[in-house]
Design a protein around this motif. Structure first.
Motif, PDB file in Angstrom:
ATOM      1  N   VAL A   1      -0.206   5.021   1.328  1.00  0.00           N
ATOM      2  CA  VAL A   1      -1.280   5.721   2.040  1.00  0.00           C
ATOM      3  C   VAL A   1      -0.928   7.198   2.151  1.00  0.00           C
ATOM      4  O   VAL A   1       0.120   7.555   2.697  1.00  0.00           O
TER       5      VAL A   1
ATOM      6  N   LYS B   1      -9.815  11.948  -6.161  1.00  0.00           N
ATOM      7  CA  LYS B   1     -10.733  10.809  -6.284  1.00  0.00           C
ATOM      8  C   LYS B   1     -11.259  10.681  -7.714  1.00  0.00           C
ATOM      9  O   LYS B   1     -11.443   9.564  -8.218  1.00  0.00           O
TER      10      LYS B   1
ATOM     11  N   SER C   1      -0.137   5.773  -7.668  1.00  0.00           N
ATOM     12  CA  SER C   1       0.248   4.602  -6.871  1.00  0.00           C
ATOM     13  C   SER C   1      -0.424   4.588  -5.497  1.00  0.00           C
ATOM     14  O   SER C   1      -0.343   3.594  -4.774  1.00  0.00           O
ATOM     15  N   ILE C   2      -1.106   5.680  -5.132  1.00  0.00           N
ATOM     16  CA  ILE C   2      -1.771   5.754  -3.831  1.00  0.00           C
ATOM     17  C   ILE C   2      -2.952   4.787  -3.809  1.00  0.00           C
ATOM     18  O   ILE C   2      -3.756   4.748  -4.736  1.00  0.00           O
ATOM     19  N   THR C   3      -3.042   4.019  -2.735  1.00  0.00           N
ATOM     20  CA  THR C   3      -4.157   3.082  -2.593  1.00  0.00           C
ATOM     21  C   THR C   3      -5.212   3.590  -1.614  1.00  0.00           C
ATOM     22  O   THR C   3      -6.394   3.263  -1.744  1.00  0.00           O
ATOM     23  N   LYS C   4      -4.782   4.410  -0.628  1.00  0.00           N
ATOM     24  CA  LYS C   4      -5.700   4.891   0.388  1.00  0.00           C
ATOM     25  C   LYS C   4      -5.352   6.328   0.748  1.00  0.00           C
ATOM     26  O   LYS C   4      -4.182   6.726   0.706  1.00  0.00           O
ATOM     27  N   LEU C   5      -6.381   7.093   1.109  1.00  0.00           N
ATOM     28  CA  LEU C   5      -6.181   8.489   1.499  1.00  0.00           C
ATOM     29  C   LEU C   5      -6.937   8.728   2.798  1.00  0.00           C
ATOM     30  O   LEU C   5      -8.167   8.640   2.838  1.00  0.00           O
TER      31      LEU C   5
ATOM     32  N   HIS D   1      -9.710   4.521  -7.811  1.00  0.00           N
ATOM     33  CA  HIS D   1      -9.377   3.345  -7.009  1.00  0.00           C
ATOM     34  C   HIS D   1      -8.938   3.720  -5.595  1.00  0.00           C
ATOM     35  O   HIS D   1      -8.892   2.857  -4.707  1.00  0.00           O
ATOM     36  N   ILE D   2      -8.595   4.975  -5.353  1.00  0.00           N
ATOM     37  CA  ILE D   2      -8.133   5.390  -4.019  1.00  0.00           C
ATOM     38  C   ILE D   2      -9.297   5.320  -3.038  1.00  0.00           C
ATOM     39  O   ILE D   2     -10.349   5.918  -3.258  1.00  0.00           O
TER      40      ILE D   2
ATOM     41  N   CYS E   1      -4.360  16.097   1.798  1.00  0.00           N
ATOM     42  CA  CYS E   1      -3.992  16.321   0.399  1.00  0.00           C
ATOM     43  C   CYS E   1      -3.990  17.792  -0.019  1.00  0.00           C
ATOM     44  O   CYS E   1      -4.109  18.098  -1.203  1.00  0.00           O
TER      45      CYS E   1
ATOM     46  N   TYR F   1      -8.229   9.354  -9.770  1.00  0.00           N
ATOM     47  CA  TYR F   1      -7.808   8.002  -9.378  1.00  0.00           C
ATOM     48  C   TYR F   1      -8.913   7.370  -8.528  1.00  0.00           C
ATOM     49  O   TYR F   1      -8.804   7.286  -7.299  1.00  0.00           O
TER      50      TYR F   1
ATOM     51  N   ASP G   1       0.808  -1.215   0.000  1.00  0.00           N
ATOM     52  CA  ASP G   1       0.000   0.000   0.000  1.00  0.00           C
ATOM     53  C   ASP G   1       0.842   1.265   0.000  1.00  0.00           C
ATOM     54  O   ASP G   1       1.982   1.284   0.493  1.00  0.00           O
TER      55      ASP G   1
END
Length: 251
Positions: A32, A79, A58-62, A84-85, A36, A82, A30
Motif C-alpha cells: 500500500v 494509475k 507490486s503496489i496493490t493500493k494507493l 490494477h492499483i 505519490c 499500473y 498487499d
C-alpha cells in the motif's frame, strides 16, 4: 505482520530543494502506497521502492491523504502505468481527485494572485500553471472517518480536515503509528501545522491535531520531515497550545 517503509525522495520545487516522504506498507498480500509525490516523480519513487526490494508494479493500493500538488502529482501516471492499483480517497476529496471539481489549492492561488507584489507574481503564476496541469484519476474506493481498512495489519482512517477539507491521516494500531500526511509537519525539531498561511481552514487544522490526542500514538510519519519519535502527546499538546494562545482560545 506488516512493514513500513519511507520512500524519502529529494525534489526541487520553486528553485529550492526539499524532501518528501511517501510511505509504503507491506504485508504478505498487499503493498500500500500512501501519497505519490509531485508530477514526474515515478522514477524517483521506483528507485526509493527498490531500496526495499519492491517495485511500483507490486503496489496493490494507493491511499491519497488529500488533493495537493505534492501528494497526487504522479497519481494519474501511476494509475495509467499500473491500472490494477486501487486508488482510495476520502469522500470529500474524491471530486477534486477525479477532476469533477476544480482544485481548491488552484482556486486559492488564483484568488490571491492580484494582491501579490509584482516581484512575486511570476513564481505564483508558475505555481498556478503547475496546479492546473495535474491530471485527474479515478478513485476506486471512497473512505470516511473511523473506517478500518484490513490491509497491512489494519489501517484506521482519521479525518483530519483543515489543510484540505477531505484530508485524512492513517492510524496503524498494531505499531501505534500515525501517518500524518499534512496534518502536521516535523520542522526544526518540533511538530507544526503544515503551511499554516495556506491552510484552507487553520482553526479546523488545529482542531484536527487536537483530535489526534484520542489515539495511542507512539510515533508519527510526517510527509514533510519524516519520523517523529519523541513524546507524541506532549508535543501535540504544545502545538495545540501554541496556536490557541495566538488566537486567544483555551484548550
Amino acid at each position: 505482520m506488516s512493514d513500513l517503509h519511507l520512500l524519502t525522495i529529494e525534489i526541487e520545487n520553486g528553485g529550492q530543494r526539499q524532501s518528501i516522504a511517501p510511505v509504503l506498507l507491506q504485508d504478505e498480500r498487499d503493498v500500500v502506497l500512501v501519497d505519490c509525490g509531485y508530477p514526474d516523480s515515478m522514477e524517483k519513487l521506483e528507485a526509493a521502492a527498490g531500496r526495499y526490494g519492491l517495485s511500483l508494479g507490486s503496489i496493490t493500493k494507493l491511499i491519497v491523504t488529500h488533493h495537493d500538488l505534492d501528494h497526487i502529482g504522479s497519481l494519474a501516471a501511476l494509475k495509467e502505468a499500473y491500472p490494477h492499483i486501487a486508488v482510495i480517497a476520502h469522500e470529500r476529496e474524491v471530486p477534486y481527485v477525479q477532476g469533477i471539481k476544480r482544485s481548491l489549492r488552484l482556486q486559492q492561488a488564483e484568488s490571491t494572485l492580484a494582491d501579490l507584489p509584482d516581484e512575486l507574481k511570476p513564481g505564483a503564476e508558475q505555481f498556478i500553471r503547475s496546479l492546473a496541469s495535474v491530471e485527474p484519476a479515478v478513485v476506486d474506493q471512497i473512505v470516511s472517518h473511523g473506517e478500518k481498512l484490513p490491509w497491512c495489519g489494519g489501517i484506521e482512517v482519521v479525518h483530519t480536515p483543515g489543510h484540505m477539507p477531505g484530508h485524512i491521516s492513517l492510524y496503524l494500531p498494531g505499531s501505534k503509528t500515525l501517518i500524518a500526511g499534512d496534518a502536521v509537519v516535523y520542522e526544526n525539531g518540533q511538530l507544526d501545522i503544515a503551511n499554516p498561511h495556506f491552510a484552507l481552514d487553520l482553526k479546523e487544522a488545529v482542531r484536527s491535531v487536537q483530535r489526534l490526542l484520542a489515539y495511542d500514538i507512539e510515533q508519527i510519519v510526517c510527509y514533510h520531515g519524516g519520523w517523529f519519535r519523541g513524546d507524541v502527546q506532549k508535543e501535540l499538546c504544545r502545538l495545540i497550545d501554541s496556536y490557541q494562545e495566538r488566537s486567544g482560545e483555551a484548550r
